[in-house]
Motif scaffolding. Structure first.
Motif, PDB file in Angstrom:
ATOM      1  N   LYS A 288      -3.072  -2.999   5.925  1.00  0.00           N
ATOM      2  CA  LYS A 288      -2.426  -3.077   4.619  1.00  0.00           C
ATOM      3  C   LYS A 288      -0.926  -3.311   4.794  1.00  0.00           C
ATOM      4  O   LYS A 288      -0.319  -2.856   5.761  1.00  0.00           O
ATOM      5  CB  LYS A 288      -2.645  -1.774   3.836  1.00  0.00           C
TER       6      LYS A 288
ATOM      7  N   ASN B  47       6.007   5.821   2.775  1.00  0.00           N
ATOM      8  CA  ASN B  47       5.007   6.455   1.910  1.00  0.00           C
ATOM      9  C   ASN B  47       5.086   7.989   1.960  1.00  0.00           C
ATOM     10  O   ASN B  47       4.073   8.689   1.957  1.00  0.00           O
ATOM     11  CB  ASN B  47       3.595   5.998   2.294  1.00  0.00           C
TER      12      ASN B  47
ATOM     13  N   SER C  71       0.841  -1.193   0.000  1.00  0.00           N
ATOM     14  CA  SER C  71       0.000   0.000   0.000  1.00  0.00           C
ATOM     15  C   SER C  71       0.882   1.251   0.000  1.00  0.00           C
ATOM     16  O   SER C  71       1.888   1.327   0.714  1.00  0.00           O
ATOM     17  CB  SER C  71      -0.906   0.019   1.233  1.00  0.00           C
ATOM     18  N   HIS C  72       0.470   2.216  -0.798  1.00  0.00           N
ATOM     19  CA  HIS C  72       1.164   3.514  -0.834  1.00  0.00           C
ATOM     20  C   HIS C  72       0.312   4.608  -0.202  1.00  0.00           C
ATOM     21  O   HIS C  72       0.510   5.790  -0.461  1.00  0.00           O
ATOM     22  CB  HIS C  72       1.507   3.882  -2.282  1.00  0.00           C
ATOM     23  N   ASP C  73      -0.611   4.194   0.629  1.00  0.00           N
ATOM     24  CA  ASP C  73      -1.512   5.121   1.311  1.00  0.00           C
ATOM     25  C   ASP C  73      -0.703   6.039   2.233  1.00  0.00           C
ATOM     26  O   ASP C  73      -0.057   5.580   3.185  1.00  0.00           O
ATOM     27  CB  ASP C  73      -2.539   4.321   2.119  1.00  0.00           C
ATOM     28  N   LYS C  74      -0.763   7.347   1.968  1.00  0.00           N
ATOM     29  CA  LYS C  74       0.021   8.302   2.756  1.00  0.00           C
ATOM     30  C   LYS C  74      -0.551   8.535   4.149  1.00  0.00           C
ATOM     31  O   LYS C  74       0.075   9.199   4.978  1.00  0.00           O
ATOM     32  CB  LYS C  74       0.130   9.630   2.008  1.00  0.00           C
ATOM     33  N   ASP C  75      -1.734   8.034   4.410  1.00  0.00           N
ATOM     34  CA  ASP C  75      -2.311   8.174   5.743  1.00  0.00           C
ATOM     35  C   ASP C  75      -1.794   7.116   6.718  1.00  0.00           C
ATOM     36  O   ASP C  75      -2.063   7.193   7.913  1.00  0.00           O
ATOM     37  CB  ASP C  75      -3.836   8.080   5.679  1.00  0.00           C
ATOM     38  N   ILE C  76      -1.073   6.154   6.208  1.00  0.00           N
ATOM     39  CA  ILE C  76      -0.534   5.100   7.071  1.00  0.00           C
ATOM     40  C   ILE C  76       0.773   5.583   7.696  1.00  0.00           C
ATOM     41  O   ILE C  76       1.694   6.007   6.994  1.00  0.00           O
ATOM     42  CB  ILE C  76      -0.297   3.800   6.282  1.00  0.00           C
TER      43      ILE C  76
ATOM     44  N   SER D  94      -2.041  -0.800  10.561  1.00  0.00           N
ATOM     45  CA  SER D  94      -3.041  -0.745   9.488  1.00  0.00           C
ATOM     46  C   SER D  94      -3.372  -2.148   9.003  1.00  0.00           C
ATOM     47  O   SER D  94      -2.712  -3.134   9.363  1.00  0.00           O
ATOM     48  CB  SER D  94      -2.516   0.097   8.326  1.00  0.00           C
TER      49      SER D  94
ATOM     50  N   ASN E 295       5.962   9.740   4.461  1.00  0.00           N
ATOM     51  CA  ASN E 295       5.855  10.227   5.837  1.00  0.00           C
ATOM     52  C   ASN E 295       7.184  10.055   6.566  1.00  0.00           C
ATOM     53  O   ASN E 295       7.775   8.966   6.541  1.00  0.00           O
ATOM     54  CB  ASN E 295       4.765   9.453   6.592  1.00  0.00           C
TER      55      ASN E 295
ATOM     56  N   ASN F 238       3.063  -1.769  12.445  1.00  0.00           N
ATOM     57  CA  ASN F 238       2.158  -1.379  11.362  1.00  0.00           C
ATOM     58  C   ASN F 238       0.750  -1.753  11.821  1.00  0.00           C
ATOM     59  O   ASN F 238       0.343  -2.915  11.749  1.00  0.00           O
ATOM     60  CB  ASN F 238       2.513  -2.105  10.064  1.00  0.00           C
TER      61      ASN F 238
ATOM     62  N   ILE G  80       2.887  -2.623   4.060  1.00  0.00           N
ATOM     63  CA  ILE G  80       3.604  -1.388   3.724  1.00  0.00           C
ATOM     64  C   ILE G  80       5.089  -1.684   3.514  1.00  0.00           C
ATOM     65  O   ILE G  80       5.602  -2.737   3.904  1.00  0.00           O
ATOM     66  CB  ILE G  80       3.452  -0.323   4.836  1.00  0.00           C
TER      67      ILE G  80
END
Length: 488
Positions: A67, A135, A29-34, A65, A137, A63, A69
């Motif tokens: 997802k 991601n 996942s490339h979700d920037k909220d993670i 989440s 962050n 992690n 990462i």
């Protein structure tokens, strides 16, 4: 017509389903909220080394989440030169890249610190950071270790909005800090109610950034330095570049106490903080006082001295070189300054605050601004600096307010200088100190303060800050003029 499926066909279908199912689970996942979570926001190696040695700590990285990462990079900011070493899930190095972490999974990082505590070139507190990039962050965890043999005071409590602290003298306990090794304070060292901290001659107290010493209500501080062995309060950075840098630590903070249990500071040097000394009635009007003598408070980014509705008897005190006020007195109180030098020649930026400011305004039970009694008396004292007005007042009617300047040298242009409160004062003459830049506030040969003090005050304080006998009449200020070789 009945269709029959070959067992080979069923095997292929099952394999494809498993393949695509695994691929889905392994997608990054490339979700920037993670973001990552950590077992600690800092890792402190709080064991005192006695010889060259290694201490190992563990940091857990989570992690949380649902997802998978990829942590693009985990690195020590200090690189290979850092005293800290890390091992990320079995991979050693100062930088590790592309660490995958499954959903709701964790990894551990082993951290080592190797330090020679006998190396006096080490700072007292050695710091670095582990930097994480995920991601896009950026996150970090601070690493802290002790770099020299010392007594380390590490804050371990937090109450409300107060700073973190460690109790160093608990209720009904008397504790001595000696001169055997330096004391390094990380957070606040707190004297609890009915506790007493006595600091012996020659002790050296070093404060980390944002740290300080705090006497809570009815706690007592006694600093017992001598002329030959003063007690020194300063920051924990000893490299030459930090010798005269203000703002390296926070403050010494004294609160109200019981009658007969006075705070005492004698022969101390308090340098390079934000506020050198703050005294205040916090929960009630104080019944004790601060007696401070033979002390230098200098080079603070905010205030040298801050008093709030307190009682203070000061003699042979230097308050010098502060970014705001050398001395600020708020909310009334009773203050006596005899043979003091309050000087502000701040050189680290623009200064608009006077060397001395006092007012008598306080708050009543309904938070209304009201006048509060104030008595401030200055005798044989210098108040000087780079501004045209180095004294300001802000006084309300409605309470007993007295102020007297008796045989003082003052820099003051305002028209209130002609009031009866000014007795035999020298106005707007340069005191001609020996060396402003070197913080030497002894009078030079041609200084106008020589022999201009009040004799009765000199008899009360017969020796100056350097232990020199005062003349009759004495010089104004904390120092008596002493001719150097070749001077008269």
């Amino acid at each position: 017509m009945t269709h029959k499926f070959s067992p080979y066909f069923l095997l292929i279908i099952t394999g494809m389903m498993l393949f695509f199912s695994c691929r889905k689970d392994n997608l990054i996942s490339h979700d920037k909220d993670i973001t990552l979570a950590f077992s600690n926001d800092s890792v402190i190696f709080d064991t005192v080394f006695t010889s060259i040695g290694t201490i190992t700590k563990r940091l857990m990285v989570y992690n949380k989440s649902n997802k998978r990462i990829n942590i693009s990079n985990i690195q020590l900011n200090g690189g290979s030169a850092s005293v800290f070493k890390m091992n990320v899930d079995g991979i050693s190095g100062s930088s590790v890249s592309d660490v995958e972490l499954a959903a709701n999974d964790s990894l551990f990082i082993l951290l080592k610190a190797t330090i020679d505590p006998s190396d006096e070139n080490n700072p007292f507190v050695v710091e670095d950071d582990i930097h994480f990039l995920t991601n896009g962050n950026e996150q970090s965890v601070k690493l802290v270790a002790w770099g020299q043999n010392a007594h380390y005071i590490l804050a371990d409590q937090k109450v409300g909005n107060f700073p973190e602290f460690k109790i160093v003298a608990d209720s009904n306990e008397t504790v001595h800090w000696t001169a055997d090794k330096p004391y390094v304070v990380y957070g606040y060292a707190l004297i609890n109610s009915y506790g007493t901290l006595i600091i012996d001659a020659g002790a050296k107290i070093h404060f980390h950034n944002g740290s300080g010493l705090w006497a809570w209500v009815d706690g007592v501080l006694k600093v017992q330095g001598t002329l030959e062995n003063p007690v020194v309060f300063q920051g924990d950075r000893l490299d030459p570049d930090y010798r005269n840098i203000p703002g390296q630590w926070d403050r010494i903070w004294l609160m109200e106490g019981r009658a007969g249990f006075n705070h005492e500071i004698d022969h101390a040097i308090i340098r390079n903080g934000y506020i050198g000394l703050q005294v205040e009635s916090f929960l009630r009007a104080t019944s004790n006082q601060l007696t401070i003598s033979n002390t230098v408070i200098e080079n603070h980014s905010g205030y040298g001295f801050l008093g709030r509705y307190f009682a203070v008897d000061a003699s042979n005190l230097v308050l010098a070189n502060c970014g705001l006020f050398a001395a600020k007195i708020e909310s009334g109180g009773a203050y006596s300054f005899r043979h003091c030098s309050i000087v502000n020649e701040w050189k680290f930026g623009v200064r608009n605050s006077p060397a001395l400011y006092f007012h008598n305004a306080g708050l009543d039970a309904d938070s209304n601004i009201v006048a509060v009694p104030l008595d401030i008396r200055l005798a044989n004292t210098i108040i000087y600096g780079s501004l045209e007005n180095e004294i300001e007042r802000d006084l309300l009617a409605g309470a007993d307010t007295n102020y007297v300047f008796d045989h003082c040298l003052l820099r003051l242009k305002d028209n209130w200088k002609n009031e009866a409160a000014f007795i035999n004062c020298i106005l707007n003459e340069d005191p001609l100190f020996r060396d402003y830049d070197a913080f030497n506030y002894e009078p030079d040969t041609l200084s106008p303060v020589i022999g201009k003090g009040k004799a009765e005050i000199g008899f009360e304080i017969p020796f100056d800050l350097n232990g020199v006998a005062r003349s009759n009449p004495p010089d104004i200020g904390a120092y008596q003029f002493v001719p150097k070789t070749g001077e008269k």
